[in-house]
Design a protein around this motif. Structure first.
Motif, mmCIF file in Angstrom:
data_model
loop_
_atom_site.group_PDB
_atom_site.id
_atom_site.type_symbol
_atom_site.label_atom_id
_atom_site.label_comp_id
_atom_site.label_asym_id
_atom_site.label_seq_id
_atom_site.Cartn_x
_atom_site.Cartn_y
_atom_site.Cartn_z
ATOM 1 N N PHE A 1 19.228 31.376 15.587
ATOM 2 C CA PHE A 1 17.968 30.639 15.612
ATOM 3 C C PHE A 1 16.844 31.292 14.809
ATOM 4 O O PHE A 1 15.886 30.606 14.437
ATOM 5 C CB PHE A 1 17.509 30.428 17.057
ATOM 6 N N VAL A 2 16.933 32.600 14.555
ATOM 7 C CA VAL A 2 15.903 33.266 13.764
ATOM 8 C C VAL A 2 16.370 33.448 12.332
ATOM 9 O O VAL A 2 15.660 33.122 11.389
ATOM 10 C CB VAL A 2 15.515 34.631 14.379
ATOM 11 N N GLU A 3 17.595 33.948 12.179
ATOM 12 C CA GLU A 3 18.090 34.245 10.840
ATOM 13 C C GLU A 3 18.984 33.151 10.266
ATOM 14 O O GLU A 3 19.384 33.219 9.101
ATOM 15 C CB GLU A 3 18.799 35.600 10.865
ATOM 16 N N ARG A 4 19.312 32.175 11.102
ATOM 17 C CA ARG A 4 20.057 30.993 10.660
ATOM 18 C C ARG A 4 21.370 31.351 9.989
ATOM 19 O O ARG A 4 21.730 30.857 8.925
ATOM 20 C CB ARG A 4 19.208 30.154 9.691
ATOM 21 N N THR A 5 22.123 32.248 10.616
ATOM 22 C CA THR A 5 23.397 32.675 10.072
ATOM 23 C C THR A 5 24.279 33.174 11.204
ATOM 24 O O THR A 5 23.792 33.460 12.300
ATOM 25 C CB THR A 5 23.204 33.792 9.024
ATOM 26 N N VAL A 6 25.576 33.282 10.938
ATOM 27 C CA VAL A 6 26.491 33.921 11.887
ATOM 28 C C VAL A 6 27.000 35.241 11.316
ATOM 29 O O VAL A 6 27.734 35.967 11.984
ATOM 30 C CB VAL A 6 27.688 33.011 12.218
ATOM 31 N N ARG A 7 26.613 35.549 10.080
ATOM 32 C CA ARG A 7 27.011 36.818 9.489
ATOM 33 C C ARG A 7 26.240 37.950 10.162
ATOM 34 O O ARG A 7 25.043 37.840 10.406
ATOM 35 C CB ARG A 7 26.732 36.816 7.990
ATOM 36 N N GLY A 8 26.911 39.006 10.441
ATOM 37 C CA GLY A 8 26.281 40.131 11.119
ATOM 38 C C GLY A 8 26.905 40.437 12.465
ATOM 39 O O GLY A 8 26.633 41.487 13.057
ATOM 40 N N THR A 9 27.736 39.544 12.965
ATOM 41 C CA THR A 9 28.356 39.776 14.274
ATOM 42 C C THR A 9 29.286 40.990 14.251
ATOM 43 O O THR A 9 29.471 41.651 15.273
ATOM 44 C CB THR A 9 29.143 38.540 14.734
ATOM 45 N N SER A 10 29.852 41.305 13.082
ATOM 46 C CA SER A 10 30.751 42.457 13.005
ATOM 47 C C SER A 10 30.027 43.751 13.358
ATOM 48 O O SER A 10 30.629 44.691 13.892
ATOM 49 C CB SER A 10 31.355 42.569 11.601
ATOM 50 N N ASN A 11 28.724 43.808 13.077
ATOM 51 C CA ASN A 11 27.945 44.995 13.406
ATOM 52 C C ASN A 11 27.775 45.158 14.911
ATOM 53 O O ASN A 11 27.713 46.278 15.418
ATOM 54 C CB ASN A 11 26.583 44.925 12.718
ATOM 55 N N LEU A 12 27.708 44.036 15.618
ATOM 56 C CA LEU A 12 27.650 44.105 17.072
ATOM 57 C C LEU A 12 28.945 44.693 17.629
ATOM 58 O O LEU A 12 28.924 45.560 18.509
ATOM 59 C CB LEU A 12 27.411 42.711 17.655
ATOM 60 N N PHE A 13 30.066 44.230 17.103
ATOM 61 C CA PHE A 13 31.358 44.722 17.589
ATOM 62 C C PHE A 13 31.577 46.188 17.215
ATOM 63 O O PHE A 13 32.149 46.954 17.995
ATOM 64 C CB PHE A 13 32.493 43.845 17.045
ATOM 65 N N ARG A 14 31.124 46.601 16.019
ATOM 66 C CA ARG A 14 31.231 48.011 15.639
ATOM 67 C C ARG A 14 30.407 48.881 16.574
ATOM 68 O O ARG A 14 30.807 49.980 16.947
ATOM 69 C CB ARG A 14 30.746 48.210 14.197
ATOM 70 N N GLY A 15 29.225 48.376 16.949
ATOM 71 C CA GLY A 15 28.388 49.125 17.879
ATOM 72 C C GLY A 15 29.050 49.296 19.236
ATOM 73 O O GLY A 15 28.979 50.376 19.835
ATOM 74 N N ILE A 16 29.684 48.242 19.721
ATOM 75 C CA ILE A 16 30.394 48.317 21.004
ATOM 76 C C ILE A 16 31.532 49.335 20.914
ATOM 77 O O ILE A 16 31.716 50.169 21.817
ATOM 78 C CB ILE A 16 30.935 46.936 21.397
ATOM 79 N N ARG A 17 32.278 49.303 19.804
ATOM 80 C CA ARG A 17 33.400 50.237 19.625
ATOM 81 C C ARG A 17 32.930 51.685 19.615
ATOM 82 O O ARG A 17 33.456 52.530 20.347
ATOM 83 C CB ARG A 17 34.110 49.908 18.317
ATOM 84 N N ASP A 18 31.918 51.978 18.811
ATOM 85 C CA ASP A 18 31.444 53.356 18.704
ATOM 86 C C ASP A 18 30.725 53.806 19.972
ATOM 87 O O ASP A 18 30.763 54.999 20.330
ATOM 88 C CB ASP A 18 30.518 53.497 17.496
ATOM 89 N N GLY A 19 30.092 52.854 20.646
ATOM 90 C CA GLY A 19 29.472 53.190 21.922
ATOM 91 C C GLY A 19 30.494 53.600 22.961
ATOM 92 O O GLY A 19 30.237 54.478 23.790
ATOM 93 N N GLY A 20 31.665 52.974 22.904
ATOM 94 C CA GLY A 20 32.726 53.351 23.835
ATOM 95 C C GLY A 20 33.139 54.802 23.669
ATOM 96 O O GLY A 20 33.403 55.515 24.651
ATOM 97 N N ARG A 21 33.185 55.258 22.416
ATOM 98 C CA ARG A 21 33.534 56.658 22.162
ATOM 99 C C ARG A 21 32.471 57.597 22.716
ATOM 100 O O ARG A 21 32.783 58.647 23.305
ATOM 101 C CB ARG A 21 33.698 56.887 20.664
ATOM 102 N N ILE A 22 31.206 57.223 22.517
ATOM 103 C CA ILE A 22 30.110 58.059 23.020
ATOM 104 C C ILE A 22 30.149 58.127 24.542
ATOM 105 O O ILE A 22 29.956 59.189 25.139
ATOM 106 C CB ILE A 22 28.760 57.500 22.533
ATOM 107 N N ALA A 23 30.407 56.987 25.173
ATOM 108 C CA ALA A 23 30.413 56.931 26.643
ATOM 109 C C ALA A 23 31.506 57.802 27.241
ATOM 110 O O ALA A 23 31.386 58.268 28.384
ATOM 111 C CB ALA A 23 30.568 55.492 27.102
#
Length: 326
Positions: free
Chosen positions: A291-313
């Motif tokens: 709704f702000v950026e009018r795109t679906v590109r960028g979701t991969s960065n959310l998943f990368r963050g979740i993956r790397d956060g799991g390692r930190i946790a």
């Protein structure tokens, strides 16, 4: 949870010279110029202005030096060798201000200007509270809406915290924002420096939350800053949602792991509620993309963050930032 101890009124008046403004900047010398001009026009002025430069490649150094003789107070410049993000910059700025002996430290980004009586307005509240947030005007002159309370166990801002002030002129908060946080050195001593490991995002919310566990933290009905950078927004009527970036999307999700570590260390971690907060954060970022950026590109960065956060946790050696020596 440790209960906050209400701040008691002080018998002494606020001394502006006891305050330090700590600024973090990165490759935005044109914005930094505006901020330094506004500080030059302030009355009263702080005892020090500390500028932490995150290894800028533009003319930031020249801009800073051009203000040294005309800003009207002592200017301390720290240019870092690498870009440590906002988190690392504010951690260093807080460290320098603390080591200068500052009683009060006022944090801000380079994309704001200080209103002429800003320090005096914050100082009015200094005898009463030790963690204070002022209000800001947005780029268009409207009141900037900030989510000053979090749903603690979920670790996320409460979307529609009441915006109105009553006759007291303040509201208690359990969060923080480095775009204007005004904090006393005694609180910094107890909770340590801002955590540079966040790099960007959630760092100021965490620091404000830690402060609220030691003292009564408040947002006050005083406009003291003006934002000078226009950001694409989605106007939702009672609030706005700003555009983001791929880097922000990554750190929004990755840094949930650091919040989890702090919560575990301080005994407030609830896996179900915190997991719900993480899910809601992910959903919010998808809405922001659509709704702000009018795109679906960028979701991969959310998943990368979740993956790397799991390692930190899963890092059993992790420790929170340590308190400072007196």
């Amino acid at each position: 949870m440790t209960e906050a101890v209400p701040a008691s009124p002080s018998t002494g008046a606020f001394d502006p010279a006891s305050a330090t403004i700590a600024i973090v900047t990165f490759n935005r010398s044109h914005l930094l110029t505006g901020l330094l001009e506004s500080i030059s026009a302030m009355e009263p002025k702080p005892g020090h202005v500390v500028i932490v430069d995150n290894a800028s490649q533009d003319d930031t150094t020249e801009v800073v030096e051009s203000f040294r003789d005309r800003i009207g107070t002592e200017l301390v410049y720290r240019r870092l060798d690498t870009n440590t993000g906002g988190s690392g910059g504010f951690s260093e700025g807080m460290r320098v201000a603390y080591e200068l002996g500052s009683e009060w430290i006022w944090l801000m980004d380079d994309d704001v200007e200080v209103l002429p009586q800003g320090l005096a307005q914050m100082g009015k509240w200094a005898p009463r509270f030790k963690s204070i947030q002022g209000r800001r005007y947005d780029y268009d002159g409207s009141a900037f809406y900030w989510q000053y309370r979090i749903a603690e166990r979920m670790g996320i801002p409460i979307p529609f915290a009441p915006a109105g002030f009553d006759a007291t002129g303040f509201k208690e908060m359990n969060s923080g924002c480095f775009e204007g946080m005004f904090i006393h050195r005694s609180i910094v001593q107890q909770i340590g420096l801002p955590d540079p490991r966040f790099f960007i995002y959630w760092d100021d919310q965490m620091y404000g939350w830690l402060a609220s566990r030691k003292t009564t933290a408040v947002i006050v009905d005083e406009f003291v800053l003006r934002r000078t950078r226009e950001i694409k927004q989605w106007d939702m009527g009672i609030r706005h949602m700003n555009a983001s970036s791929n880097a922000y999307r990554y750190y929004i999700m990755r840094n949930r792991a650091y919040i989890k570590h702090y919560y575990r260390a301080l005994g407030v971690y609830n896996p179900v509620l915190f997991g719900l907060g993480t899910t809601m954060t992910f959903a919010k970022e998808l809405i922001r993309l659509l709704f702000v950026e009018r795109t679906v590109r960028g979701t991969s960065n959310l998943f990368r963050g979740i993956r790397d956060g799991g390692r930190i946790a899963r890092d059993r050696s992790w420790q929170p930032m340590a308190p400072l020596e007196a």
